[in-house]
Design a protein around this motif. Structure first.
Motif, PDB file in Angstrom:
ATOM      1  N   GLU A 107      -5.845  16.334  15.949  1.00  0.00           N
ATOM      2  CA  GLU A 107      -5.541  14.961  15.518  1.00  0.00           C
ATOM      3  C   GLU A 107      -4.165  14.493  15.993  1.00  0.00           C
ATOM      4  O   GLU A 107      -3.929  13.306  16.146  1.00  0.00           O
ATOM      5  CB  GLU A 107      -5.590  14.867  13.978  1.00  0.00           C
ATOM      6  CG  GLU A 107      -7.008  14.858  13.425  1.00  0.00           C
ATOM      7  CD  GLU A 107      -7.014  14.997  11.902  1.00  0.00           C
ATOM      8  OE1 GLU A 107      -5.920  14.973  11.303  1.00  0.00           O
ATOM      9  OE2 GLU A 107      -8.106  15.150  11.335  1.00  0.00           O
ATOM     10  N   GLU A 108      -3.246  15.442  16.199  1.00  0.00           N
ATOM     11  CA  GLU A 108      -1.843  15.072  16.458  1.00  0.00           C
ATOM     12  C   GLU A 108      -1.541  14.688  17.913  1.00  0.00           C
ATOM     13  O   GLU A 108      -0.419  14.337  18.234  1.00  0.00           O
ATOM     14  CB  GLU A 108      -0.918  16.239  16.047  1.00  0.00           C
ATOM     15  CG  GLU A 108      -0.837  16.453  14.559  1.00  0.00           C
ATOM     16  CD  GLU A 108      -0.260  15.237  13.833  1.00  0.00           C
ATOM     17  OE1 GLU A 108       0.732  14.669  14.290  1.00  0.00           O
ATOM     18  OE2 GLU A 108      -0.839  14.860  12.796  1.00  0.00           O
TER      19      GLU A 108
ATOM     20  N   PHE B 120       5.555  19.162  15.486  1.00  0.00           N
ATOM     21  CA  PHE B 120       4.095  19.138  15.293  1.00  0.00           C
ATOM     22  C   PHE B 120       3.678  20.238  14.303  1.00  0.00           C
ATOM     23  O   PHE B 120       2.897  19.999  13.370  1.00  0.00           O
ATOM     24  CB  PHE B 120       3.420  19.318  16.660  1.00  0.00           C
ATOM     25  CG  PHE B 120       2.064  19.966  16.624  1.00  0.00           C
ATOM     26  CD1 PHE B 120       0.938  19.252  16.229  1.00  0.00           C
ATOM     27  CD2 PHE B 120       1.901  21.307  16.997  1.00  0.00           C
ATOM     28  CE1 PHE B 120      -0.316  19.859  16.209  1.00  0.00           C
ATOM     29  CE2 PHE B 120       0.657  21.914  16.979  1.00  0.00           C
ATOM     30  CZ  PHE B 120      -0.455  21.195  16.576  1.00  0.00           C
TER      31      PHE B 120
ATOM     32  N   THR C 134       4.812  19.243  10.804  1.00  0.00           N
ATOM     33  CA  THR C 134       4.029  18.111  10.284  1.00  0.00           C
ATOM     34  C   THR C 134       2.697  18.597   9.724  1.00  0.00           C
ATOM     35  O   THR C 134       2.265  18.198   8.632  1.00  0.00           O
ATOM     36  CB  THR C 134       3.779  17.085  11.411  1.00  0.00           C
ATOM     37  OG1 THR C 134       5.019  16.723  11.990  1.00  0.00           O
ATOM     38  CG2 THR C 134       3.077  15.848  10.879  1.00  0.00           C
ATOM     39  N   ILE C 135       2.027  19.468  10.464  1.00  0.00           N
ATOM     40  CA  ILE C 135       0.719  20.010  10.037  1.00  0.00           C
ATOM     41  C   ILE C 135       0.891  20.792   8.730  1.00  0.00           C
ATOM     42  O   ILE C 135       0.078  20.669   7.795  1.00  0.00           O
ATOM     43  CB  ILE C 135       0.118  20.929  11.135  1.00  0.00           C
ATOM     44  CG1 ILE C 135      -0.149  20.154  12.429  1.00  0.00           C
ATOM     45  CG2 ILE C 135      -1.140  21.631  10.640  1.00  0.00           C
ATOM     46  CD1 ILE C 135      -1.392  19.317  12.443  1.00  0.00           C
TER      47      ILE C 135
END
Length: 588
Positions: A547-548, A579, A582-583
């Protein structure tokens, strides 16, 4: 006294003379009233066989064949670079001036301009002791290349007379040499050398320095050494010629010799036009300032096609003797082998596999063996690298030319039809290609790029191999059933294929990439893999990672990071960490 014979029989480019002519094996001869150039290829007491390098239609039995007294040779002097020759070193521009667009039979023009004056700087003085290979004068041949005039191999003596620095033609005497036997030899800029004889050297070095091409799949995955040999086999339209063009444009060889052997005329025209317009990225001068082209198109006589390979090789060895690194692009050795097959058939020799002559393998090996990194007779070091394209019929790599070439080259860049048709260029397939130079060059990569360079390359290769075995499962049952760690391998392999192996020859930053940038790109891809593996180990599903958009960003590095602004690459490491974090936060 000229030795002569008269034509008894004609079979295409092969002619026969009856009786003992007194000709020598491999001697150059002049055939008929138009003095067509030929070479003696077989002798016995009753019959002399000659292959003619020109069209033989119109010849009649009884016409006279005259011996030249020397083997088929090339003229070596300033004026070779930035020139376009046919297969037996006749300049095509001069031929066009005299005979029009097509080469007329029996055309006789000098290989090099004998009237042009060259600025000459003498490097020896009276009393100097000289040996074969020693440099006697330097001539700026083009803006990129200084031509070093040398004592012919096998000659030595003391200088008794030298001309001052000035402007001279290639035939004017530059110095006088007194040999140990008391003979007087007058030396000019010009040498003659038989094309089938390798020029002597004092020592051959093992492969230790790569030929840096700026093409990632070549430099990183399957490198070639300076003085090495490589084959580029591939079917029609897979990109053999384009790959050779890229190497000719961007490799760090000093001189490029491009041999178009039996290629289509319009394809050779494209090469000639492109090369004359290109700018050399190293010097800013035209690329032709360090390039020689030998054009032998498919409509030219086959015997000249057979000779063109040796002509190019001899020119390359001559510049190697001056201390230059020379790269030969032979396009294509299959057409050369076909010329051998045609001549062999006319000579009624016993055919081997697929009609090729039984000596195909030995001819190929003799050609590739003339490559190498050498210590020359004059103390300089130079190299000849041979990159030969192979055009197997129907893209079948099991045919004799590809198989025999594979035996004698240490680098095999196999082009794949399915990659080419899916617009993945260069279409070199990572699973069928190999380079035996990797271990020889590991020390150079360790010292000049990074100690981790070869390790990173091997890890990328392992991921691509894993992808290949996983694709077998995917074809059977689809990718949805794979566990997330295997889905990650497929995704990272896609990043390697699209972001690293695929390269755009028409993009200003992607057409040629430095080794430092190649190393950083590998590092970023492997770091992304490492951080994603950590997330997968925490049971994060692959769908969340996708998704990122981080995978697409890494693929786009090749376009987004200019070659002159490498600092931007450091930001990608930070982005991958962001990243990761964030996840973690999203799924905390």
């Amino acid at each position: 006294m000229h030795k002569t014979g008269s034509i008894y029989g004609i079979n295409g480019p092969v002619i026969y003379l009856k009786g003992n002519t007194g000709f020598m094996m491999s001697e150059m001869v002049y055939v008929g009233e138009e003095k067509l150039v030929g070479e003696v290829i077989s002798l016995d007491k009753d019959m002399t066989t000659i292959q003619v390098y020109e069209e033989t239609s119109g010849l009649r039995p009884g016409e006279i064949v005259e011996a030249s007294g020397s083997p088929v040779s090339v003229t070596l002097a300033p004026g070779i670079i930035d020139n376009i020759f046919d297969g037996i070193e006749r300049p095509l521009e001069r031929i066009a001036d005299t005979g029009g667009a097509f080469i007329t039979r029996g055309v006789s023009v000098d290989s090099l301009d004998r009237d042009k004056l060259w600025d000459t700087h003498m490097t020896v003085s009276v009393g100097s002791e000289l040996h074969g290979g020693d440099i006697i004068a330097e001539v700026p041949e083009t803006r990129a290349i200084v031509h070093k005039c040398m004592v012919p191999p096998g000659m030595c003596g003391t200088v008794t007379d030298v001309v001052p620095d000035g402007q001279y033609t290639i035939d004017e005497v530059l110095l006088t040499l007194k040999t140990p036997e008391g003979e007087t030899k007058k030396l000019t800029m010009t040498q003659k050398w038989p094309i089938r004889t390798a020029r002597p050297t004092s020592h051959r070095f093992p492969a230790s320095v790569p030929l840096v091409t700026g093409q990632r799949i070549l430099d990183t995955m399957f490198p070639i050494a300076k003085g090495g040999t490589a084959a580029i086999p591939g079917g029609f339209g897979t990109g053999k010629t384009m790959t050779q063009h890229q190497i000719a444009k961007w490799s760090d060889a000093d001189i490029i010799i491009y041999i178009g052997c039996g290629e289509r005329g319009n394809e050779m025209t494209q090469v000639l036009e492109e090369f004359s317009q290109l700018v050399d990225p190293k010097s800013g001068n035209p690329l032709m300032d360090r390039t020689t082209l030998i054009a032998n198109t498919s409509n030219m006589p086959v015997a000249a096609r057979e000779a063109s390979i040796y002509t190019g090789l001899t020119l390359a060895e001559y510049y190697r003797d001056m201390g230059y690194d020379v790269a030969i692009m032979a396009d294509s050795t299959s057409r050369w082998a076909e010329a051998l097959r045609e001549l062999s058939g006319r000579l009624e020799e016993m055919p081997a596999e697929e009609g090729f002559p039984a000596y195909l393998a030995s001819r190929l090996s003799a050609f590739y063996e003339r490559a190498g990194m050498m210590h020359n007779l004059n103390g300089t070091d130079g190299s000849v690298t041979i990159i030969g394209a192979v055009s197997p019929q129907g893209g079948d790599f099991s045919e004799p030319v590809t198989q025999n070439t594979k035996r004698f080259v240490r680098c095999f860049w196999g082009l794949d039809k399915s990659l080419a048709y899916s617009r993945h260029f260069p279409a070199i397939h990572w699973l069928t290609s190999y380079s035996e130079y990797l271990t020889d060059l590991a020390a150079w990569y360790h010292d000049n790029v990074s100690p981790k360079f070869v390790d990173y390359r091997n890890r990328l290769m392992a991921l691509l191999n894993q992808e290949s075995s996983l694709m077998e499962i995917v074809k059977l049952i689809g990718s949805d059933v794979l566990p997330d760690d295997q889905k990650l391998v497929l995704e990272i392999a896609r990043v390697i294929r699209l972001g690293f192996l695929q390269q755009n020859a028409f993009h200003k930053d992607d057409t040629c990439v430095s080794l430092q940038k190649q190393y950083k790109m590998m590092e970023i891809i492997l770091y992304l893999y490492k951080r994603c593996r950590e997330l997968i180990a925490m049971n994060m599903p692959m769908s969340v990672l996708k998704e990122e958009n981080i995978f697409e960003r890494v693929i786009a590095i090749k376009y987004d990071v200019p070659n002159d602004n490498m600092q931007l690459l450091d930001q990608y490491m930070v982005d991958i960490d962001n990243f990761h974090n964030t996840i973690m936060e999203k799924n905390a």
